[in-house]
Design an enzyme around this catalytic site. Sequence first.
Site, short mmCIF file in Angstrom:
data_model
loop_
_atom_site.label_atom_id
_atom_site.label_comp_id
_atom_site.label_asym_id
_atom_site.label_seq_id
_atom_site.Cartn_x
_atom_site.Cartn_y
_atom_site.Cartn_z
N ASP A 176 -1.63 1.57 -4.17
CA ASP A 176 -2.36 1.08 -4.27
C ASP A 176 -3.97 0.59 -4.79
O ASP A 176 -4.45 0.24 -4.96
CB ASP A 176 -1.69 -0.13 -3.17
CG ASP A 176 -2.80 -0.31 -2.55
OD1 ASP A 176 -2.64 1.07 -1.89
OD2 ASP A 176 -3.30 -1.03 -2.31
N SER A 213 1.07 -1.08 -0.21
CA SER A 213 0.05 0.04 0.06
C SER A 213 0.90 1.04 -0.24
O SER A 213 1.70 0.98 -1.09
CB SER A 213 -0.79 -0.20 1.28
OG SER A 213 -2.09 0.44 0.66
N ASP A 220 -5.98 1.96 -3.30
CA ASP A 220 -7.31 1.65 -2.56
C ASP A 220 -7.74 2.96 -1.30
O ASP A 220 -8.46 2.41 -0.82
CB ASP A 220 -7.00 0.43 -1.62
CG ASP A 220 -5.69 0.71 -0.73
OD1 ASP A 220 -4.96 1.32 -0.66
OD2 ASP A 220 -5.79 -0.91 0.12
N ASP A 275 -3.23 6.44 -3.45
CA ASP A 275 -1.87 5.85 -2.67
C ASP A 275 -1.54 5.09 -4.15
O ASP A 275 -2.06 4.25 -4.71
CB ASP A 275 -2.25 5.11 -1.73
CG ASP A 275 -2.94 3.75 -1.46
OD1 ASP A 275 -3.39 4.31 -2.25
OD2 ASP A 275 -2.42 2.92 -0.44
#
Length: 571
Positions: A317, A163, A319, A315
């Site tokens: 990734d 992440s 999510d 961000d």
Amino acid sequence: MTPADAHAVDTPQLLEQARAWLAQDPDPETRAELQALIVAAEAGSAVAVEDLHARFDTRLEFGTAGLRGAIAAGPNRMNRVLVAQAAAGFARWLLEHAAGTQPSVVIGYDGRKNSDVFARDTAELMAGAGVRAVLLPRLLPTPVLAFAVRHLDASAGVMVTASHNPPNDNGYKVYLGGENHGSQIVSPTDAQIEAHILEVAKGDIGDLPRSEQFEVASGDVEAAYIEATAAVATTDAPRDAVSFAYTAMHGVGWRTAEAVFERAGFSKPVVVAEQRDPDPAFPTVAFPNPEEPGAMDLSFATGRAGGVDLIIANDPDADRLAVAIPDGSTDGFRRLSGNEVGALLGWRAAELAERTSTAGAAFGTLACSIVSSPALATVAAAYRLDFADTLTGFKWVSRAPGLIFGFEEALGYLVNPATVRDKDGISAATAFLDLANELAASGRTIADHLDAFAERFGYFASDQISLRVTDLSRIGEIMAALRATPPSRLGDVAVDHIDDLRDGFGGLPPSDVLRIVLADGSRVMVRPSGTEPKLKIYIDASSDEGDIAERRATATARVAALADAMRALTA
């Protein structure tokens, strides 16, 4: 006694463990790194011995957030050996719970270092164990993987991502299909999988069966996600009235987000070109997290140059979602807090529920984590919706019965639970842009809508203190001190009561959290971070007295005073 003296007696055993790890490590980079440490330790280097202890005295624990850590050799780091053990252990758990059918797993990965390698290892090991393995065709956002678990009716999903962690980190996130609807795992599943992983770790990963007979998903999966996510936009007003800049923060969001925005009919965004494409080095940011100071500086500059109405940031990734609006400052923009975005999207969800209800009243559940703003509960009460507060993490938020919207203050939002049961920065961006365009049709802005929220529901202020530590034991010491000597006052305000969630509380599972409720209704939450070496303190206060300016001043002053008190208390 020095650390070297303390470890001296077990150095031979430590070196034996390191050599055994080295013998099974298929990665040339981590092999070379570990070999150099072993040689240095054998030559008497205390620094090398300490480094080996840090890597081998413990291992990354497989918890409800899966695995996450720095890429390096050893069981307490992320590497191909650890990932192979995790994949094989998870495969055994899936086969154990398959009830006579062949389980299936869909595997996704982002643009971080080794994400593609870890994903392919997982696919080969799953297939070798007898699990039907489906590898997504390219690096993609985490929400696409969460979507694919449901779309492909898979038993489980694995996403290789860290992440918004530092550049050299990577991680391994696990989802379950079926009755879990593609949500992240929760206890006791994590402990059950961990037990299988530890059994695997007793052997050599070279002995684990591998197969290249895994499937590679077609582009239809991403196309279906794009179609479903674009449908989040529902306004009948023109959808291209609002201009916006977009940054992917060197992650994997842009290609998918671009397709969603175009399909939804939004204006073409001004892209932060330097951060558009995946780059595991994250060269333009000190920390690839939109919440961190300076992380959105390039997007602010792009927004100023383009004269845009909004800034949308994902961000790495994709999510999470960050939103910034013009504010007349030197930067030109102010990033909205996660609580502000969550409150506006929650209000939007309540309005949509009321409009679409055949019974003439809204129905469903609004949910947020216990450390998020109480504002959402106020919205739910105003629309006679159910409200659920959950432990921190979307594995809990996504499981709220009857969910129509959920969020957590750390920039995570779930706006379409029928499609994705995890936080999704792209669908949240779609919902927010839809709201902004609907407001624009009547000559209003997001800033106007925030004022309207404060007028109707009260002004809610919040702040967060993150105490980063180098020694994790310090976090435990602070929590123990707060429990042993609980404060009776914070600043000038008396403490009304303190809820200790360590053994569970009010239907919530046990969690290392303290909730301090003040006499004026303000609230302080204290908990260790689940993914970083931090103690996190969340402060919330509100006011519904006076005009908007007076409400803002009162709530903001309460939060500031509590922040000062908590800094002094935890210093």
